[in-house]
Design a protein around this motif. Structure first.
Motif, PDB file in Angstrom:
ATOM      1  N   ILE A  34     -43.607 -15.546 -22.735  1.00  0.00           N
ATOM      2  CA  ILE A  34     -43.708 -14.105 -22.480  1.00  0.00           C
ATOM      3  C   ILE A  34     -43.202 -13.845 -21.060  1.00  0.00           C
ATOM      4  CG2 ILE A  34     -45.590 -13.727 -24.109  1.00  0.00           C
ATOM      5  CD1 ILE A  34     -47.520 -13.571 -21.745  1.00  0.00           C
ATOM      6  N   PHE A  35     -42.708 -12.631 -20.847  1.00  0.00           N
ATOM      7  CA  PHE A  35     -42.174 -12.186 -19.553  1.00  0.00           C
ATOM      8  C   PHE A  35     -41.073 -13.125 -19.044  1.00  0.00           C
ATOM      9  CE2 PHE A  35     -46.816 -10.886 -19.314  1.00  0.00           C
ATOM     10  CZ  PHE A  35     -46.583  -9.614 -19.826  1.00  0.00           C
ATOM     11  N   GLU A  36     -40.328 -13.729 -19.970  1.00  0.00           N
ATOM     12  CA  GLU A  36     -39.171 -14.574 -19.651  1.00  0.00           C
ATOM     13  C   GLU A  36     -39.527 -15.741 -18.723  1.00  0.00           C
ATOM     14  OE1 GLU A  36     -36.367 -11.743 -18.037  1.00  0.00           O
ATOM     15  OE2 GLU A  36     -35.519 -11.392 -20.027  1.00  0.00           O
ATOM     16  N   GLY A  37     -40.749 -16.230 -18.829  1.00  0.00           N
ATOM     17  CA  GLY A  37     -41.172 -17.310 -17.950  1.00  0.00           C
ATOM     18  C   GLY A  37     -40.331 -18.558 -18.086  1.00  0.00           C
ATOM     19  N   ASP A  38     -40.038 -18.952 -19.320  1.00  0.00           N
ATOM     20  CA  ASP A  38     -39.231 -20.160 -19.527  1.00  0.00           C
ATOM     21  C   ASP A  38     -37.805 -19.974 -19.034  1.00  0.00           C
ATOM     22  OD1 ASP A  38     -38.828 -18.307 -21.672  1.00  0.00           O
ATOM     23  OD2 ASP A  38     -37.921 -19.898 -22.871  1.00  0.00           O
ATOM     24  N   THR A  39     -37.230 -18.817 -19.268  1.00  0.00           N
ATOM     25  CA  THR A  39     -35.849 -18.549 -18.848  1.00  0.00           C
ATOM     26  C   THR A  39     -35.740 -18.513 -17.326  1.00  0.00           C
ATOM     27  OG1 THR A  39     -35.407 -17.314 -20.876  1.00  0.00           O
ATOM     28  CG2 THR A  39     -33.930 -16.921 -19.016  1.00  0.00           C
ATOM     29  N   ARG A  40     -36.710 -17.895 -16.672  1.00  0.00           N
ATOM     30  CA  ARG A  40     -36.700 -17.863 -15.210  1.00  0.00           C
ATOM     31  C   ARG A  40     -36.798 -19.277 -14.638  1.00  0.00           C
ATOM     32  NH1 ARG A  40     -40.600 -12.690 -13.615  1.00  0.00           N
ATOM     33  NH2 ARG A  40     -39.170 -11.065 -14.362  1.00  0.00           N
ATOM     34  N   ALA A  41     -37.643 -20.106 -15.236  1.00  0.00           N
ATOM     35  CA  ALA A  41     -37.779 -21.483 -14.767  1.00  0.00           C
ATOM     36  C   ALA A  41     -36.489 -22.267 -14.997  1.00  0.00           C
ATOM     37  CB  ALA A  41     -38.953 -22.164 -15.461  1.00  0.00           C
ATOM     38  N   ALA A  42     -35.872 -22.071 -16.161  1.00  0.00           N
ATOM     39  CA  ALA A  42     -34.612 -22.758 -16.460  1.00  0.00           C
ATOM     40  C   ALA A  42     -33.524 -22.353 -15.463  1.00  0.00           C
ATOM     41  CB  ALA A  42     -34.168 -22.446 -17.885  1.00  0.00           C
ATOM     42  N   ASN A  43     -33.454 -21.070 -15.141  1.00  0.00           N
ATOM     43  CA  ASN A  43     -32.452 -20.609 -14.176  1.00  0.00           C
ATOM     44  C   ASN A  43     -32.710 -21.198 -12.784  1.00  0.00           C
ATOM     45  OD1 ASN A  43     -31.184 -19.072 -16.122  1.00  0.00           O
ATOM     46  ND2 ASN A  43     -32.208 -17.170 -15.562  1.00  0.00           N
ATOM     47  N   TYR A  44     -33.969 -21.311 -12.412  1.00  0.00           N
ATOM     48  CA  TYR A  44     -34.315 -21.918 -11.120  1.00  0.00           C
ATOM     49  C   TYR A  44     -33.858 -23.378 -11.073  1.00  0.00           C
ATOM     50  CZ  TYR A  44     -37.306 -24.023  -7.534  1.00  0.00           C
ATOM     51  OH  TYR A  44     -37.771 -24.735  -6.446  1.00  0.00           O
ATOM     52  N   ILE A  45     -34.115 -24.128 -12.144  1.00  0.00           N
ATOM     53  CA  ILE A  45     -33.708 -25.532 -12.193  1.00  0.00           C
ATOM     54  C   ILE A  45     -32.184 -25.650 -12.167  1.00  0.00           C
ATOM     55  CG2 ILE A  45     -33.725 -27.614 -13.646  1.00  0.00           C
ATOM     56  CD1 ILE A  45     -36.528 -26.572 -14.636  1.00  0.00           C
ATOM     57  N   ARG A  46     -31.510 -24.810 -12.931  1.00  0.00           N
ATOM     58  CA  ARG A  46     -30.036 -24.799 -12.911  1.00  0.00           C
ATOM     59  C   ARG A  46     -29.516 -24.555 -11.499  1.00  0.00           C
ATOM     60  NH1 ARG A  46     -27.991 -19.495 -15.091  1.00  0.00           N
ATOM     61  NH2 ARG A  46     -28.819 -18.985 -13.020  1.00  0.00           N
ATOM     62  N   ASP A  47     -30.098 -23.592 -10.790  1.00  0.00           N
ATOM     63  CA  ASP A  47     -29.641 -23.289  -9.438  1.00  0.00           C
ATOM     64  C   ASP A  47     -29.901 -24.453  -8.488  1.00  0.00           C
ATOM     65  OD1 ASP A  47     -28.837 -20.848 -10.401  1.00  0.00           O
ATOM     66  OD2 ASP A  47     -30.541 -19.722  -9.582  1.00  0.00           O
ATOM     67  N   ARG A  48     -30.999 -25.159  -8.682  1.00  0.00           N
ATOM     68  CA  ARG A  48     -31.274 -26.341  -7.866  1.00  0.00           C
ATOM     69  C   ARG A  48     -30.273 -27.456  -8.166  1.00  0.00           C
ATOM     70  NH1 ARG A  48     -36.529 -27.045  -5.543  1.00  0.00           N
ATOM     71  NH2 ARG A  48     -35.722 -29.126  -4.994  1.00  0.00           N
ATOM     72  N   TYR A  49     -29.940 -27.615  -9.440  1.00  0.00           N
ATOM     73  CA  TYR A  49     -28.888 -28.580  -9.805  1.00  0.00           C
ATOM     74  C   TYR A  49     -27.578 -28.249  -9.082  1.00  0.00           C
ATOM     75  CZ  TYR A  49     -31.387 -30.495 -13.965  1.00  0.00           C
ATOM     76  OH  TYR A  49     -32.257 -31.117 -14.830  1.00  0.00           O
ATOM     77  N   LYS A  50     -27.189 -26.992  -9.168  1.00  0.00           N
ATOM     78  CA  LYS A  50     -25.931 -26.569  -8.539  1.00  0.00           C
ATOM     79  C   LYS A  50     -25.954 -26.831  -7.039  1.00  0.00           C
ATOM     80  CE  LYS A  50     -24.456 -22.808 -11.641  1.00  0.00           C
ATOM     81  NZ  LYS A  50     -24.215 -21.339 -11.716  1.00  0.00           N
ATOM     82  N   ALA A  51     -27.066 -26.474  -6.404  1.00  0.00           N
ATOM     83  CA  ALA A  51     -27.171 -26.637  -4.952  1.00  0.00           C
ATOM     84  C   ALA A  51     -27.080 -28.101  -4.542  1.00  0.00           C
ATOM     85  CB  ALA A  51     -28.482 -26.022  -4.457  1.00  0.00           C
ATOM     86  N   ALA A  52     -27.564 -28.997  -5.410  1.00  0.00           N
ATOM     87  CA  ALA A  52     -27.514 -30.431  -5.122  1.00  0.00           C
ATOM     88  C   ALA A  52     -26.159 -31.044  -5.482  1.00  0.00           C
ATOM     89  CB  ALA A  52     -28.628 -31.150  -5.868  1.00  0.00           C
TER      90      ALA A  52
END
Length: 426
Positions: A45-63
């Motif tokens: 609910i409230f896109e919790g999983d999608t927000r977390a996935a986007n955060y992890i993707r952005d951390r991958y990119k930054a690394a």
């Protein structure tokens, strides 16, 4: 001369410490972020999983991790029953607090209203006369109340009794040792609330309740995958996995932070990505990082991956699954340790040499986290989880501030040493 040798030794020791230095401030910040209300339990609910996935993707990119193909995301769908509004329960004159005193069962259907309390006569399981007498009641507009230990037996009664049970207004399941919830694929035929035994007013006769749920047959979620190509054998892989999903929430008023389960493992995954992204730590083999969705729904993300791998499963030389890594006072458990005795012996040797953990225990095969679908396909895999410390699990108490991270740095070093040993790099 002796002074020079001492300084030289000290220099190399400090260099070694720098190589392994763990940024524990960053670790804490990552766990705080993943357990924040913005991600709302990393659920459905409230896109919790999608927000977390986007955060992890952005951390991958930054690394500097690369996607496998054109995207870091591997999408799939699952059926899920969601509690979309914060449930309400008033028992007599007492208003109970959602998330603290009670929760809606993950499989609860919607319902609201008033009901008279009907307590289960537990003699129904051993006495035929008691069974017939109890089921002679009219269950309509009744709240059937029973201890959790009888729930399984109750739903194993013959069909005519099950039909009566389903005709109740709602069920109240009394939990003796605190609240414990999960993720459900299907909805029950009626509302179900789980209440702490200690919060239930003794002798209560009437209650008022409200539950709003939504069953979504094809909820879209995603695994998040990044890779660092190997320097020598890029077609061979060491794979690190962790599930980033948790239980989500129940409306805006309740969410399950999931600090130990599994913000801790997700944070370890991201720390490993940071480590291997440094040129001085580049691995002979390619290193893949997979953050799985829908582990709490039945390992659905990892099952989806093994059925749709982005590189051949046969190219995985070893997989390490990271889950529940927020403690370590009593050491670490290795699931599949007895399945792969040579690799387990390597772990023990490394740990004995460096004294990372007080003990490393082993167990056999278990379908208790995302290593399992890989193991069933013949991929050599371990599942690491730490022992001791917090007991908060699958409830609102699994918060970042109570997570000790006692041996987080030591587990990190053990993992990187183990991976290096598997590749003959150390």
């Amino acid at each position: 001369m002796k002074l020079f040798r001492y300084i030289l030794i000290l220099f190399f020791c400090l260099g070694s410490l720098h190589l392994y230095a763990q940024d524990m401030l960053r670790v804490r910040q990552t766990i705080d972020t993943l357990t924040s209300s913005y991600f709302h339990g990393r659920g459905y609910i409230f896109e919790g999983d999608t927000r977390a996935a986007n955060y992890i993707r952005d951390r991958y990119k930054a690394a500097g991790l690369q996607p496998v193909g054109s995207s870091y995301m591997q999408e799939f769908t699952l059926p899920v029953n969601r509690i979309t509004e914060t449930p309400e329960l008033q028992v007599g004159n007492y208003k109970l607090t959602a998330g603290t005193d009670f929760v809606a069962s993950a499989r609860s259907s919607s319902g609201k209203g008033k009901a008279d309390v009907l307590y289960l006569d537990t003699l129904v399981f051993s006495n035929e006369a008691a069974l017939q007498k109890f089921f002679a009641h009219n269950f309509r507009k009744k709240a059937l109340v029973y201890p959790q230990k009888f729930q399984k037996q109750l739903w194993e009664l013959p069909l005519p009794y099950l039909q009566k049970l389903s005709s109740a207004a709602l069920h109240i399941v009394l939990q003796p040792n605190g609240l414990l919830t999960t993720v459900a694929a299907q909805a029950a035929p009626l509302p179900i609330l789980e209440v702490k035994q200690s919060a239930w007013p003794a002798g209560a006769r009437k209650l008022k309740y409200k539950v709003v749920s939504d069953h979504t047959p094809n909820y879209r979620t995603q695994n998040v995958i990044g890779v660092i190509p190997g320097a020598v054998q890029p077609d061979s892989f060491i794979v690190y996995t962790a599930h980033y999903d948790h239980l989500g929430g129940q409306g805006k008023g309740v969410y399950f932070p999931g600090a130990n389960d599994n913000a801790s493992g997700t944070t370890m995954l991201l720390e490993l990505a940071e480590y291997y992204s440094k040129p001085e730590n580049r691995s002979n083999y390619s290193i893949a990082f997979i953050a799985f969705a829908a582990e709490e729904a039945g390992l659905l993300g990892s099952f989806h991956y093994v059925n749709n791998p982005l590189f051949p499963l046969s190219n995985i030389r070893f997989l390490v699954n990271l889950d529940l890594l927020g403690t370590g006072d009593d050491g670490m458990m290795v699931v599949n340790g007895s399945i792969h005795p040579a690799e387990f012996a390597q772990l023990q040797t490394i740990n004995k040499k460096h004294n990372y953990l007080p003990q490393i225990k082993m167990r056999g095969k278990a379908a208790n986290s995302d290593h399992y679908p890989f193991s069933e396909r013949g991929v050599p895999a371990f599942f690491f989880y730490t022992l001791g410390g917090t007991t908060a699990y699958h409830n609102t108490n699994d918060q970042a501030r109570q997570l000790p991270l006692t041996k987080f740095s030591e587990v990190f070093r053990l993992i990187t040493d183990f991976a290096a040993a598997l590749q003959g790099q150390r």
